[in-house]
Design a protein around this motif. Structure first.
Motif: not given
Length: 341
Positions: A188-215
């Motif tokens: 993207l050519g820009r700095d990214i802070a995934m853990f600086a705001q709540g909504w990005t943390i929630e997206l990662l948590m949702l992704f992890y739960r689906v990745w972990h439980v879908a099997p």
């Protein structure tokens, strides 16, 4: 089956459930209506300055907990009714926020912020897990037999990993200069802070739960696909049914009891989300009901724990689980009665 045989099989399970589930639940319910506090006493304490010529002694009043003969702090338990639930729900602040029209102020209350995330986390991940689990099961079931084993093995790896370790692994990929963060910054050519705001943390948590439980959903659905009536499928093909129609009218109705089963398990587990909060260290932005109960039980600087509020929070969490499970349990009961008829 004779009653003695039935009792011999069911008795041990009932005894263990009474000891490890029913009794602690009754204890938590009792604690939510009572407040246990240490008893303090005020005593005069004389302190003197060290001196060889003349000591200066002063007397002051100090408050300290009362100790019994064994040196343990003496406590007293009082009935407080619903006060612990009021302390958790904070209805006065809730009514004030609603009356003023400032709905976002509700999220400043810990319980309602935790409830918002818990419901969002549960209701978003549920359909995704069912969808991805069924999709993987269908893909593996239609794959060449020689590659099914390796595909199943790779698909099960996320489910085998310990939840906290899995959450930490995803966090390390994105935090700071993690591999995925570095890639996204380069792309993207820009700095990214995934853990600086709540909504990005929630997206990662949702992704992890689906990745972990879908099997888990995949394994259950794949086992169910092995029992689909092939005569019914062949008849549908002869009648000109498309792949989607065969899936909708033959496969999914056959798998519906398993879909309800996976949904029940996931609702109970996701509503008690805790590992993601710890693994992603999201307490500053996102908390869950289970983490809120844990936070109440964490000793403060004086070593005190809010056991009464923790018990009230745990009971409210259990009520929420029951409310979510009622529709699925009613469907299961109707299907059971229909099968018996």
């Amino acid at each position: 089956m004779k009653f003695r045989t039935f009792a011999a099989f069911v008795g041990p399970s009932l005894a263990l459930m009474l000891v490890f589930i029913a009794a602690p639940l009754v204890g938590v319910l009792w604690q939510s209506f009572h407040l246990t506090q240490p008893i303090f006493e005020t005593v005069e304490v004389e302190s003197c300055t060290p001196s060889f010529t003349g000591q200066i002694c002063t007397t002051e009043l100090k408050t300290r907990p009362v100790l019994d003969e064994a040196g343990r702090i003496v406590t007293e338990t009082t009935y407080v009714g619903l006060q612990s639930y009021r302390n958790v729900l904070e209805p006065d602040r809730l009514r004030q926020a609603i009356a003023s029209g400032r709905w976002l102020d509700i999220l400043d209350i810990d319980f309602w912020a935790a409830l918002r995330f818990t419901l969002t986390f549960t209701l978003i991940t549920l359909p995704l897990i069912l969808l991805f689990g069924l999709g993987i099961a269908l893909a593996v079931n239609n794959a060449v037999r020689s590659i099914r084993g390796p595909i199943i093995f790779v698909s099960l790896l996320p489910f085998i990993i310990t939840p906290v370790i899995g959450a930490l692994s995803i966090r390390w990929l994105f935090i700071g200069d993690g591999i995925m963060t570095a890639f996204l910054e380069w792309w993207l050519g820009r700095d990214i802070a995934m853990f600086a705001q709540g909504w990005t943390i929630e997206l990662l948590m949702l992704f992890y739960r689906v990745w972990h439980v879908a099997p888990f959903a995949f394994v259950v659905f794949y086992a169910g696909l092995q029992t689909v009536n092939m005569d019914t499928l062949e008849s549908a093909i002869i009648d000109g049914a498309s792949r989607w129609e065969r899936l909708r009218y033959v496969v999914i109705p056959h798998l519906m009891p398993l879909i309800v089963f996976v949904a029940l398990i996931h609702l109970m587990d996701a509503y008690r989300v805790f590992e993601e909060i710890v693994g992603f260290s999201s307490q500053a932005h996102v908390i869950s009901l289970q983490w809120l109960t844990y936070d109440f039980l964490t000793p403060d600087d004086a070593g005190n724990r809010a056991v009464s509020r923790a018990s009230a929070s745990a009971m409210l969490t259990m009520i929420g689980i029951v409310v979510l499970l009622v529709p699925l349990l009613r469907r299961t009961w109707r299907d059971h009665r229909g099968t018996r008829r």
